[in-house]
Design a protein around this motif. Sequence first.
Motif, PDB file in Angstrom:
ATOM      1  N   GLY A  83     -81.413   0.178  32.505  1.00 14.71           N
ATOM      2  CA  GLY A  83     -80.144   0.396  31.818  1.00 14.71           C
ATOM      3  C   GLY A  83     -79.036  -0.265  32.602  1.00 14.71           C
ATOM      4  N   ASP A  84     -77.878   0.348  32.648  1.00 14.44           N
ATOM      5  CA  ASP A  84     -76.740  -0.185  33.394  1.00 14.44           C
ATOM      6  C   ASP A  84     -76.825   0.309  34.829  1.00 14.44           C
ATOM      7  N   CYS A  85     -77.563  -0.427  35.666  1.00 10.41           N
ATOM      8  CA  CYS A  85     -77.795   0.030  37.036  1.00 10.41           C
ATOM      9  C   CYS A  85     -76.646  -0.302  37.977  1.00 10.41           C
ATOM     10  N   GLY A  86     -75.644  -1.031  37.478  1.00  4.34           N
ATOM     11  CA  GLY A  86     -74.423  -1.230  38.245  1.00  4.34           C
ATOM     12  C   GLY A  86     -73.571   0.021  38.265  1.00  4.34           C
ATOM     13  N   ARG A  87     -73.834   0.927  37.313  1.00  2.00           N
ATOM     14  CA  ARG A  87     -73.184   2.237  37.288  1.00  2.00           C
ATOM     15  C   ARG A  87     -74.263   3.300  37.434  1.00  2.00           C
ATOM     16  N   ARG A  88     -73.933   4.344  38.149  1.00  2.00           N
ATOM     17  CA  ARG A  88     -74.881   5.440  38.360  1.00  2.00           C
ATOM     18  C   ARG A  88     -74.297   6.754  37.840  1.00  2.00           C
ATOM     19  N   VAL A  89     -75.184   7.696  37.586  1.00  2.00           N
ATOM     20  CA  VAL A  89     -74.813   8.951  36.945  1.00  2.00           C
ATOM     21  C   VAL A  89     -74.284   9.945  37.970  1.00  2.00           C
ATOM     22  N   LEU A  90     -73.308  10.741  37.541  1.00  2.00           N
ATOM     23  CA  LEU A  90     -72.823  11.897  38.304  1.00  2.00           C
ATOM     24  C   LEU A  90     -72.939  13.123  37.418  1.00  2.00           C
ATOM     25  N   ARG A  91     -73.187  14.265  38.043  1.00  2.00           N
ATOM     26  CA  ARG A  91     -73.364  15.500  37.282  1.00  2.00           C
ATOM     27  C   ARG A  91     -72.545  16.644  37.897  1.00  2.00           C
ATOM     28  N   GLY A  92     -72.227  17.644  37.075  1.00  2.00           N
ATOM     29  CA  GLY A  92     -71.704  18.910  37.552  1.00  2.00           C
ATOM     30  C   GLY A  92     -70.226  19.169  37.398  1.00  2.00           C
ATOM     31  N   GLY A  93     -69.403  18.121  37.235  1.00  2.00           N
ATOM     32  CA  GLY A  93     -67.976  18.347  37.132  1.00  2.00           C
ATOM     33  C   GLY A  93     -67.336  18.664  38.467  1.00  2.00           C
ATOM     34  N   SER A  94     -66.007  18.819  38.463  1.00  2.00           N
ATOM     35  CA  SER A  94     -65.300  18.953  39.735  1.00  2.00           C
ATOM     36  C   SER A  94     -64.086  19.867  39.637  1.00  2.00           C
ATOM     37  N   TRP A  95     -63.362  19.933  40.731  1.00  2.00           N
ATOM     38  CA  TRP A  95     -62.169  20.762  40.845  1.00  2.00           C
ATOM     39  C   TRP A  95     -61.080  20.369  39.857  1.00  2.00           C
ATOM     40  N   LEU A  96     -61.067  19.134  39.382  1.00  3.96           N
ATOM     41  CA  LEU A  96     -59.998  18.729  38.468  1.00  3.96           C
ATOM     42  C   LEU A  96     -60.453  18.625  37.015  1.00  3.96           C
ATOM     43  N   ASP A  97     -61.638  19.151  36.706  1.00  4.73           N
ATOM     44  CA  ASP A  97     -62.155  19.117  35.336  1.00  4.73           C
ATOM     45  C   ASP A  97     -62.035  20.478  34.667  1.00  4.73           C
ATOM     46  N   VAL A  98     -61.834  20.440  33.354  1.00  2.00           N
ATOM     47  CA  VAL A  98     -61.745  21.678  32.571  1.00  2.00           C
ATOM     48  C   VAL A  98     -63.159  22.198  32.311  1.00  2.00           C
ATOM     49  N   PRO A  99     -63.286  23.472  31.888  1.00  2.00           N
ATOM     50  CA  PRO A  99     -64.610  24.082  31.755  1.00  2.00           C
ATOM     51  C   PRO A  99     -65.612  23.308  30.917  1.00  2.00           C
ATOM     52  N   ARG A 100     -65.195  22.676  29.831  1.00  2.00           N
ATOM     53  CA  ARG A 100     -66.162  21.953  29.000  1.00  2.00           C
ATOM     54  C   ARG A 100     -66.781  20.779  29.731  1.00  2.00           C
ATOM     55  N   GLN A 101     -66.127  20.317  30.811  1.00  2.00           N
ATOM     56  CA  GLN A 101     -66.647  19.184  31.575  1.00  2.00           C
ATOM     57  C   GLN A 101     -67.549  19.603  32.719  1.00  2.00           C
ATOM     58  N   ILE A 102     -67.687  20.906  32.936  1.00  2.00           N
ATOM     59  CA  ILE A 102     -68.580  21.352  34.007  1.00  2.00           C
ATOM     60  C   ILE A 102     -69.790  22.107  33.458  1.00  2.00           C
ATOM     61  N   ARG A 103     -70.163  21.803  32.213  1.00  2.00           N
ATOM     62  CA  ARG A 103     -71.378  22.388  31.647  1.00  2.00           C
ATOM     63  C   ARG A 103     -72.624  21.778  32.300  1.00  2.00           C
TER      64      ARG A 103
END
Length: 244
Positions: free
Chosen positions: A200-220
């Motif tokens: 796939g697009d191996c120049g970009r890699r996946v991140l998971r879990g969300g962070s301190w500046l994300d709203v609840p729907r982004q940390i599912r």
Amino acid sequence: MAAPARSIPKAVAIPEAVAIPPGRFRMGSPDDEPGHEDSESPVREVAIRAFALGRTPVTFAQWDAFADATGGWRPPDEGWGRGGRPVVNVSWHDARAYCAWLADRTGQPWRLPGEAEWEYAARAGTGTPWYWGASFEPGRAHCFAPGCALGGERTVPVGQFPPNAFGLHDMLGNVWEWVEDCWNEFHLGAPPDGTPRLEGDCGRRVLRGGSWLDVPRQIRCAARNRNGRDFRCDDYGFRVAHDT
């Protein structure tokens, strides 16, 4: 003759790993899940082999031991403090370099988790948007929402919130976590055995879990993010895994 390798300072603990049992789960989210994104489709069944995963994200204290031993990069902490806070401002390449160093020093095959492994571990046997249930609950994770933050708009020391059923802390919120996989817009065609997706697009890699500046729907549990392998950000960190 090569210089002898420097040992890990005794005062700095190697990341504690939690044994994750083998099993099967349904990865992704249905169309009617609040916050659902197309990249979380299609929902599919994945088999996961036993592995071990860091109980928390890698901390600044752990990263700084690596930097001291190798003369490597010491990422800025934004003035928030180091020690037990999760390391931030690290790229995917930085995270893999830490894993390689840790493996060399300990003799264990430390690595980044695969995306499917990460979601399986985050869900810890659940099928709900958050590993604690079907709705967001303040006091369960560090994100950007009323009653969610501890100490303002910044990271907090790891382990401040209740763990999931596998005993893992901060799987949702605090920092986005780099995983091994290349970015793909959908789960269609991903390996059914839980191994990382390395096409796939191996120049970009996946991140998971969300962070301190994300709203609840982004940390599912199913939420996904991606960025370039060299990109560093004040809400990007990682945790380590190894085979068992």
